[in-house]
Design an enzyme around this catalytic site. Sequence first.
Site, PDB file in Angstrom:
ATOM      1  N   SER A 119      44.369  96.264  72.378  1.00 48.09           N
ATOM      2  CA  SER A 119      43.065  96.514  72.994  1.00 48.09           C
ATOM      3  C   SER A 119      43.217  97.240  74.323  1.00 48.09           C
ATOM      4  O   SER A 119      42.390  98.095  74.665  1.00 48.09           O
ATOM      5  CB  SER A 119      42.293  95.207  73.181  1.00 48.09           C
ATOM      6  N   GLU A 120      44.271  96.930  75.095  1.00 48.76           N
ATOM      7  CA  GLU A 120      44.546  97.658  76.327  1.00 48.76           C
ATOM      8  C   GLU A 120      46.048  97.791  76.568  1.00 48.76           C
ATOM      9  O   GLU A 120      46.824  96.895  76.218  1.00 48.76           O
ATOM     10  CB  GLU A 120      43.920  96.979  77.558  1.00 48.76           C
ATOM     11  N   THR A 121      46.419  98.912  77.148  1.00 48.35           N
ATOM     12  CA  THR A 121      47.764  99.179  77.642  1.00 48.35           C
ATOM     13  C   THR A 121      47.624  99.606  79.098  1.00 48.35           C
ATOM     14  O   THR A 121      46.725 100.389  79.432  1.00 48.35           O
ATOM     15  CB  THR A 121      48.429 100.302  76.829  1.00 48.35           C
TER      16      THR A 121
END
Length: 273
Positions: free
Chosen positions: A44-46
């Site tokens: 979902s996020e990096t």
Amino acid sequence: MHSFSQVDVFSPDPWGGNPVAVVHGADDLDDAQMAAFARWTNLSETTFLLAPRAPGADYRLRIFTIEGELPFAGHPTLGSAHAWLEAGGVPSGDDVMQECGVGLVTVRRRDVLAFAAPPLLRSGEVEADVKERVLTALRVGAREVEDLQWIDNGPGWIGVLMRDADAVLGVRPDVAALEGLAVGLAGLHAPGGECAVEVRALFGTTEDPVTGSLNAGLAQWLVGAGVLPQTYVARQGTVLGRTGRVHVERRDGEYWVGGATRTSVRGTVAFAD
């Protein structure tokens, strides 16, 4: 080569929270490299840790989804602060000061890491046409919903207060109809249990396991309205088999959102020239 951490956030159990990929020392990477790696991780996020620019900041953070960059997100903030501290980062004060798209965000170090919720960029009543679209996409009737409010602190959240926790768990949305919307569901649990509220986060076709920014916005709305107490624990990720627990506290006018953090993967990343 860049050092890499994958941190599980918001669960007391291994693999029970929401993972964030963290790339250290990313000042030499350009936007295209960051975006490509975020798409590759498929999380979902990096995030990417960089040297700070703003006075008083300990580090600068850039946050990417598979679709683009975010000015702020909750579990990436806590996971990245955890990774920065674990890698030897030393804050200039008692708390960690993170620089990101919305400005400076304070991360408090106590039993668990917690961030100070940034101000809402948009709040108040949801427009009638947007409300109708949300209800249709959720496949729920107006009787199942107590209220809808804008609680946008960066990702564009619309908060939906449902009649109770079971109503939240029972939602089976039309994910195609939710495309382009960020909708957060909340419903109260019966008093006396471990958790005060059940939460779900719907990003169009994706459901996020445990979401700091959403819980921050919900707290600012529902604690402020007297629906939730000044201190409580939210449960999230239940329908996905996760055991997310988000600790929320309102103190001296600020909302603190925190939870467990643990590094699950360590290694290095080679970026192409």
